[in-house]
Motif scaffolding. Structure first.
Motif, mmCIF file in Angstrom:
data_model
loop_
_atom_site.group_PDB
_atom_site.id
_atom_site.type_symbol
_atom_site.label_atom_id
_atom_site.label_comp_id
_atom_site.label_asym_id
_atom_site.label_seq_id
_atom_site.Cartn_x
_atom_site.Cartn_y
_atom_site.Cartn_z
ATOM 1 N N GLN A 123 4.705 -9.337 14.562
ATOM 2 C CA GLN A 123 5.978 -9.508 13.881
ATOM 3 C C GLN A 123 5.796 -9.312 12.380
ATOM 4 N N LEU A 124 6.902 -8.946 11.733
ATOM 5 C CA LEU A 124 6.962 -8.755 10.298
ATOM 6 C C LEU A 124 8.195 -9.462 9.765
ATOM 7 N N LYS A 125 8.059 -10.206 8.690
ATOM 8 C CA LYS A 125 9.231 -10.814 8.073
ATOM 9 C C LYS A 125 10.086 -9.761 7.389
ATOM 10 N N ALA A 126 9.417 -8.769 6.779
ATOM 11 C CA ALA A 126 10.157 -7.698 6.107
ATOM 12 C C ALA A 126 9.277 -6.474 5.970
ATOM 13 N N LEU A 127 9.938 -5.309 6.012
ATOM 14 C CA LEU A 127 9.281 -4.029 5.809
ATOM 15 C C LEU A 127 10.114 -3.247 4.807
ATOM 16 N N GLU A 128 9.466 -2.838 3.709
ATOM 17 C CA GLU A 128 10.204 -2.146 2.661
ATOM 18 C C GLU A 128 9.430 -0.936 2.177
ATOM 19 N N ARG A 151 14.394 -0.348 4.459
ATOM 20 C CA ARG A 151 14.367 -1.793 4.277
ATOM 21 C C ARG A 151 14.786 -2.448 5.583
ATOM 22 N N ALA A 152 13.910 -3.281 6.129
ATOM 23 C CA ALA A 152 14.193 -3.943 7.400
ATOM 24 C C ALA A 152 13.620 -5.348 7.362
ATOM 25 N N GLN A 153 14.212 -6.251 8.166
ATOM 26 C CA GLN A 153 13.792 -7.640 8.193
ATOM 27 C C GLN A 153 13.656 -8.129 9.620
ATOM 28 N N ASP A 154 12.812 -9.159 9.770
ATOM 29 C CA ASP A 154 12.617 -9.845 11.055
ATOM 30 C C ASP A 154 12.307 -8.840 12.168
ATOM 31 N N LEU A 155 11.228 -8.105 12.006
ATOM 32 C CA LEU A 155 10.812 -7.108 12.990
ATOM 33 C C LEU A 155 9.799 -7.715 13.950
ATOM 34 N N GLN A 156 9.919 -7.341 15.208
ATOM 35 C CA GLN A 156 8.956 -7.741 16.229
ATOM 36 C C GLN A 156 8.635 -6.535 17.093
ATOM 37 N N LEU A 195 0.829 -1.190 0.000
ATOM 38 C CA LEU A 195 0.000 0.000 0.000
ATOM 39 C C LEU A 195 0.867 1.244 0.000
ATOM 40 N N ASN A 196 0.520 2.168 -0.888
ATOM 41 C CA ASN A 196 1.177 3.469 -0.970
ATOM 42 C C ASN A 196 2.706 3.361 -0.984
ATOM 43 N N GLY A 197 3.239 2.407 -1.743
ATOM 44 C CA GLY A 197 4.680 2.275 -1.865
ATOM 45 C C GLY A 197 5.342 1.471 -0.767
ATOM 46 N N TRP A 198 4.592 0.959 0.181
ATOM 47 C CA TRP A 198 5.131 0.148 1.280
ATOM 48 C C TRP A 198 4.838 -1.320 1.024
ATOM 49 N N LEU A 199 5.742 -2.183 1.479
ATOM 50 C CA LEU A 199 5.550 -3.621 1.464
ATOM 51 C C LEU A 199 5.683 -4.156 2.876
ATOM 52 N N LEU A 200 4.642 -4.844 3.358
ATOM 53 C CA LEU A 200 4.677 -5.515 4.648
ATOM 54 C C LEU A 200 4.562 -7.007 4.371
ATOM 55 N N ASP A 201 5.661 -7.715 4.579
ATOM 56 C CA ASP A 201 5.750 -9.139 4.263
ATOM 57 C C ASP A 201 5.439 -9.953 5.513
#
Length: 297
Positions: free
Chosen positions: A272-277, A282-287, A239-245
């Motif tokens: 938790q998020l596997k990735a946020l872009e 760019r970030a990975q493994d977020l809690q 959404l709006n240029g963001w990716l929430l994996d």
């Protein structure tokens, strides 16, 4: 021995034609409706100046409208039964071989809904369709929704103002007196988005390009207290240029209407998020895990 009444409705204009035929059978205080409908060459359009939702977007088709929606044939049934002025069961089913929208088209599009009021007061609503599935069950009274919605929206707006003023006291607490007392409402719901393209029409302002959202929610609310729980999972939200994996989150909120959120409230969130872009992040493994009780975080 009952009374039988036949119904026949025909409507024709530039937007297409609809024909509805049915019969009502009444025995004593109980009644039953059996009906079917057919629509031909149904066409409608959207006004590009409206972006807040379907209720404000639908207008009659005209030469200036760019976004045309078209269904060559729509057919289905509507059955219902009840006692007196009450409705205890509803069944609705609509089908179209092809539904064309500005962004995509759906073949063999279906919409199915049924409602059941059980003897113990438990109500169940199920919707199954091409773009989404939805279920709602619980013990609630629809006529109380406007009263409770107005009451709690007023409270939440008041608390938002309180937090924006950074703790400055606001004496404008909502009026807790209601002439027609509302009953306690208990609801559980499930929502599954199956076709992201449909959200572009239903929620154009959200800016959602792709989602397979699955949501489970629960709410207990009356005139004095409200408790909400929400579980959300989405394998890929854009959404709006963001990716929430692989978004997986839980939220809980509790309020008392005779107390400010600084005096009594519970807000909790974890997930938790596997990735946020995004274009710049760019970030990975977020809690995350957060809890607020009254004015303590």
């Amino acid at each position: 021995e009952g009374n039988n009444y036949r119904l026949q409705v025909r409507m024709y204009d530039d937007s297409g034609s609809i024909e509805w035929n049915g019969a009502i059978n009444r025995v004593g205080n109980t009644w039953q409706l059996q009906s079917q409908f057919t629509g031909e060459h149904l066409r409608w359009a959207t006004n590009p100046s409206h972006t807040s939702g379907i209720s404000e977007k639908l207008v009659r088709p005209d030469s200036d409208a760019d976004d045309q929606f078209y269904a060559n044939t729509v057919y289905g049934i509507l059955h219902s039964s009840g006692e007196g002025f009450g409705v205890s069961e509803v069944l609705f089913n609509a089908n179209t071989p092809l539904l064309q929208t500005p962004d995509t088209s759906f073949t063999d599009a279906q919409f199915y809904a049924d409602y059941l009021l059980n003897e113990d007061g438990l109500q169940e609503l199920r919707i199954t369709s091409t773009p989404f599935d939805f279920q709602l069950r619980g013990r609630y009274r629809v006529k109380d929704f406007p009263v409770l919605t107005e009451k709690w929206m007023s409270y939440l707006r008041n608390e938002q103002l309180r937090w924006m003023l950074k703790g400055v006291q606001d004496s404008r607490l909502p009026d807790t007196t209601i002439r027609d007392a509302a009953l306690a409402q208990q609801m559980e719901w499930q929502l599954h988005i199956k076709e992201s393209e449909a959200l572009g029409f239903l929620l154009p302002a959200a800016g959602i390009q792709h989602t397979k959202l699955m949501m489970n929610g629960r709410m207990n609310v009356d005139e004095s207290r409200m408790l909400m729980n929400l579980d959300v999972f989405d394998e890929e939200l854009r959404l709006n240029g963001w990716l929430l994996d692989s978004l997986n989150g839980q939220w809980t909120a509790s309020f008392r209407i005779d107390s400010s959120s600084l005096d009594f409230s519970v807000l909790e969130s974890r997930g938790q998020l596997k990735a946020l872009e995004s274009p710049s992040i760019r970030a990975q493994d977020l809690q995350w895990q957060a809890s607020m009780q009254a004015d303590s975080i």
